[in-house]
Design a protein around this motif. Sequence first.
Motif, PDB file in Angstrom:
ATOM      1  N   TYR A 111       0.809  -1.213   0.000  1.00  0.00           N
ATOM      2  CA  TYR A 111       0.000   0.000   0.000  1.00  0.00           C
ATOM      3  C   TYR A 111       0.844   1.265   0.000  1.00  0.00           C
ATOM      4  O   TYR A 111       0.427   2.293  -0.563  1.00  0.00           O
ATOM      5  CB  TYR A 111      -0.958  -0.014   1.197  1.00  0.00           C
ATOM      6  N   ALA A 112       2.036   1.230   0.596  1.00  0.00           N
ATOM      7  CA  ALA A 112       2.879   2.420   0.634  1.00  0.00           C
ATOM      8  C   ALA A 112       3.494   2.730  -0.725  1.00  0.00           C
ATOM      9  O   ALA A 112       3.624   3.898  -1.115  1.00  0.00           O
ATOM     10  CB  ALA A 112       3.977   2.249   1.679  1.00  0.00           C
ATOM     11  N   LEU A 113       3.859   1.688  -1.477  1.00  0.00           N
ATOM     12  CA  LEU A 113       4.555   1.906  -2.744  1.00  0.00           C
ATOM     13  C   LEU A 113       3.652   2.429  -3.849  1.00  0.00           C
ATOM     14  O   LEU A 113       4.148   2.803  -4.923  1.00  0.00           O
ATOM     15  CB  LEU A 113       5.242   0.608  -3.196  1.00  0.00           C
ATOM     16  N   GLN A 114       2.357   2.503  -3.586  1.00  0.00           N
ATOM     17  CA  GLN A 114       1.465   3.095  -4.597  1.00  0.00           C
ATOM     18  C   GLN A 114       1.776   4.576  -4.819  1.00  0.00           C
ATOM     19  O   GLN A 114       1.415   5.145  -5.854  1.00  0.00           O
ATOM     20  CB  GLN A 114      -0.006   2.935  -4.183  1.00  0.00           C
ATOM     21  N   PHE A 115       2.463   5.215  -3.852  1.00  0.00           N
ATOM     22  CA  PHE A 115       2.741   6.646  -3.946  1.00  0.00           C
ATOM     23  C   PHE A 115       4.080   6.949  -4.622  1.00  0.00           C
ATOM     24  O   PHE A 115       4.399   8.112  -4.872  1.00  0.00           O
ATOM     25  CB  PHE A 115       2.740   7.264  -2.542  1.00  0.00           C
ATOM     26  N   VAL A 116       4.876   5.925  -4.910  1.00  0.00           N
ATOM     27  CA  VAL A 116       6.195   6.141  -5.502  1.00  0.00           C
ATOM     28  C   VAL A 116       6.062   6.736  -6.902  1.00  0.00           C
ATOM     29  O   VAL A 116       5.194   6.338  -7.689  1.00  0.00           O
ATOM     30  CB  VAL A 116       6.984   4.810  -5.553  1.00  0.00           C
ATOM     31  N   GLN A 117       6.934   7.696  -7.198  1.00  0.00           N
ATOM     32  CA  GLN A 117       6.974   8.331  -8.517  1.00  0.00           C
ATOM     33  C   GLN A 117       8.259   7.923  -9.242  1.00  0.00           C
ATOM     34  O   GLN A 117       9.261   7.565  -8.608  1.00  0.00           O
ATOM     35  CB  GLN A 117       6.928   9.858  -8.373  1.00  0.00           C
ATOM     36  N   VAL A 118       8.226   7.983 -10.556  1.00  0.00           N
ATOM     37  CA  VAL A 118       9.382   7.559 -11.336  1.00  0.00           C
ATOM     38  C   VAL A 118      10.624   8.356 -10.975  1.00  0.00           C
ATOM     39  O   VAL A 118      11.744   7.832 -10.945  1.00  0.00           O
ATOM     40  CB  VAL A 118       9.077   7.648 -12.859  1.00  0.00           C
ATOM     41  N   TYR A 135      19.323   1.203  -9.615  1.00  0.00           N
ATOM     42  CA  TYR A 135      18.777   2.489  -9.175  1.00  0.00           C
ATOM     43  C   TYR A 135      18.645   2.456  -7.652  1.00  0.00           C
ATOM     44  O   TYR A 135      18.648   1.393  -7.021  1.00  0.00           O
ATOM     45  CB  TYR A 135      17.409   2.736  -9.800  1.00  0.00           C
ATOM     46  N   THR A 136      18.550   3.633  -7.064  1.00  0.00           N
ATOM     47  CA  THR A 136      18.294   3.702  -5.623  1.00  0.00           C
ATOM     48  C   THR A 136      17.094   4.608  -5.354  1.00  0.00           C
ATOM     49  O   THR A 136      16.831   5.566  -6.100  1.00  0.00           O
ATOM     50  CB  THR A 136      19.507   4.257  -4.843  1.00  0.00           C
ATOM     51  N   ILE A 137      16.398   4.272  -4.291  1.00  0.00           N
ATOM     52  CA  ILE A 137      15.351   5.141  -3.758  1.00  0.00           C
ATOM     53  C   ILE A 137      15.633   5.286  -2.271  1.00  0.00           C
ATOM     54  O   ILE A 137      15.845   4.296  -1.567  1.00  0.00           O
ATOM     55  CB  ILE A 137      13.932   4.569  -4.023  1.00  0.00           C
ATOM     56  N   GLN A 138      15.710   6.510  -1.794  1.00  0.00           N
ATOM     57  CA  GLN A 138      16.088   6.774  -0.411  1.00  0.00           C
ATOM     58  C   GLN A 138      15.062   6.198   0.574  1.00  0.00           C
ATOM     59  O   GLN A 138      13.856   6.228   0.316  1.00  0.00           O
ATOM     60  CB  GLN A 138      16.241   8.282  -0.183  1.00  0.00           C
ATOM     61  N   SER A 139      15.552   5.684   1.689  1.00  0.00           N
ATOM     62  CA  SER A 139      14.649   5.122   2.700  1.00  0.00           C
ATOM     63  C   SER A 139      13.724   6.193   3.274  1.00  0.00           C
ATOM     64  O   SER A 139      12.621   5.892   3.725  1.00  0.00           O
ATOM     65  CB  SER A 139      15.453   4.466   3.812  1.00  0.00           C
ATOM     66  N   SER A 140      14.177   7.461   3.264  1.00  0.00           N
ATOM     67  CA  SER A 140      13.321   8.547   3.757  1.00  0.00           C
ATOM     68  C   SER A 140      12.065   8.695   2.900  1.00  0.00           C
ATOM     69  O   SER A 140      10.997   9.049   3.398  1.00  0.00           O
ATOM     70  CB  SER A 140      14.099   9.860   3.781  1.00  0.00           C
ATOM     71  N   ASN A 159      14.421  -5.692   6.079  1.00  0.00           N
ATOM     72  CA  ASN A 159      15.359  -6.775   5.738  1.00  0.00           C
ATOM     73  C   ASN A 159      14.804  -7.772   4.730  1.00  0.00           C
ATOM     74  O   ASN A 159      15.397  -8.831   4.519  1.00  0.00           O
ATOM     75  CB  ASN A 159      15.793  -7.517   7.008  1.00  0.00           C
ATOM     76  N   SER A 160      13.682  -7.485   4.119  1.00  0.00           N
ATOM     77  CA  SER A 160      13.137  -8.404   3.120  1.00  0.00           C
ATOM     78  C   SER A 160      13.214  -7.774   1.732  1.00  0.00           C
ATOM     79  O   SER A 160      13.153  -6.553   1.581  1.00  0.00           O
ATOM     80  CB  SER A 160      11.684  -8.759   3.450  1.00  0.00           C
ATOM     81  N   VAL A 161      13.349  -8.611   0.736  1.00  0.00           N
ATOM     82  CA  VAL A 161      13.376  -8.147  -0.648  1.00  0.00           C
ATOM     83  C   VAL A 161      11.939  -7.921  -1.118  1.00  0.00           C
ATOM     84  O   VAL A 161      11.072  -8.778  -0.937  1.00  0.00           O
ATOM     85  CB  VAL A 161      14.089  -9.169  -1.561  1.00  0.00           C
ATOM     86  N   ILE A 162      11.705  -6.761  -1.708  1.00  0.00           N
ATOM     87  CA  ILE A 162      10.363  -6.399  -2.158  1.00  0.00           C
ATOM     88  C   ILE A 162      10.320  -6.433  -3.685  1.00  0.00           C
ATOM     89  O   ILE A 162      11.118  -5.775  -4.358  1.00  0.00           O
ATOM     90  CB  ILE A 162       9.978  -4.989  -1.668  1.00  0.00           C
ATOM     91  N   THR A 163       9.393  -7.223  -4.222  1.00  0.00           N
ATOM     92  CA  THR A 163       9.171  -7.246  -5.668  1.00  0.00           C
ATOM     93  C   THR A 163       7.816  -6.607  -5.937  1.00  0.00           C
ATOM     94  O   THR A 163       6.798  -7.028  -5.378  1.00  0.00           O
ATOM     95  CB  THR A 163       9.190  -8.687  -6.211  1.00  0.00           C
ATOM     96  N   TYR A 164       7.831  -5.591  -6.809  1.00  0.00           N
ATOM     97  CA  TYR A 164       6.618  -4.775  -6.940  1.00  0.00           C
ATOM     98  C   TYR A 164       6.448  -4.290  -8.377  1.00  0.00           C
ATOM     99  O   TYR A 164       7.367  -3.698  -8.959  1.00  0.00           O
ATOM    100  CB  TYR A 164       6.739  -3.566  -6.004  1.00  0.00           C
ATOM    101  N   PRO A 165       5.269  -4.537  -8.971  1.00  0.00           N
ATOM    102  CA  PRO A 165       5.009  -3.992 -10.307  1.00  0.00           C
ATOM    103  C   PRO A 165       4.461  -2.563 -10.212  1.00  0.00           C
ATOM    104  O   PRO A 165       3.324  -2.345  -9.802  1.00  0.00           O
ATOM    105  CB  PRO A 165       3.953  -4.958 -10.872  1.00  0.00           C
ATOM    106  N   PHE A 166       5.289  -1.611 -10.559  1.00  0.00           N
ATOM    107  CA  PHE A 166       4.910  -0.209 -10.459  1.00  0.00           C
ATOM    108  C   PHE A 166       3.996   0.194 -11.626  1.00  0.00           C
ATOM    109  O   PHE A 166       3.904  -0.515 -12.638  1.00  0.00           O
ATOM    110  CB  PHE A 166       6.156   0.678 -10.434  1.00  0.00           C
TER     111      PHE A 166
END
Length: 303
Positions: A111-118, A135-140, A159-166
């Motif tokens: 639910y949180a990653l729905q807000f991520v922008q390119v 690529y990196t995305i800051q933890s902040s 500590n878990s790997v997240i696989t997500y279709p953006f």
Amino acid sequence: MDFKIDEDFEENDEESSTKGNNSNSIIPIIIVVVISLFFGFSVFFVSNALFGKKVIPPEEPKNTMVALTDDNVEILYDYVTYGVRNTRNDKFIKEQTVNMNSFSNQEKFYYALQFVQVEDFISTGEVNSQKQKIYTIQSSKIKSYMQRFFGSKVTYATNSVITYPFSFRINNQNVGVMTYIVDKDAYETVFTGLEDNIVSEEVVEPYYTKLTQATRIGKDGSLELQEKIIYTDSKEENGVYTINIYKDYQHTMLIETKQNLTKEQLQQNPISIDNYQEKAATITYVFKLDGTQYYFDSSSISN
């Protein structure tokens, strides 16, 4: 010497009479004073009760209806109905109650990653062993998105790997694999594949929903959204459909059975929740304020 016994006795009688008279005259005065005080206090208390300043208890804040087209309502409803690849997640649809403790770590990221922008992803100029760009995305950024959905008290593991279709593509790919790197305080991400939105070809969907009401709660300013929902179970045999319509996810509370319907008939007159709103179940979403921002607090299904 002559003794005037009679005179002495007369004087004593007169003295005694005077004392008695004085004593008798005080009693009526005392009675008058007591009665006056009684009536005085009575008049005071009665007057105070009738004309004294009354303490009016503060009025309880009232709930107010909010238009379904209100910006906050539309945004928050999108929060809970979001789904990757254009398919809504069924968490709020199948679970009777949901709160912060109901989410797994993966679900929190979902639910949180729905807000991520390119533009949140920054190229490192490096590639991994499979020649995939890193690529990196800051933890902040991730933290801010977590708090947008769940509020400032949210906790989650890194500590878990997240696989997500953006919902966007980078290098014509949208499936990101994210791994937290402590030294960088960021998630290294590679894009490994492409998953397009799912287009449903079902004649009968497993459930039908409709947002019907929004209320601002006067006591704390929280926002409640109400969504009507029906659940279906359909069977097709020789091109003919039988559809059971329920008010619960477990399919135990039957509302109606529709029989002998062809695909063409269902396409012309599809199942609509508008015909079942009075019998449908209700999902109530509660969003509370964290400063000036609303966040998801809980949901519940009532039948």
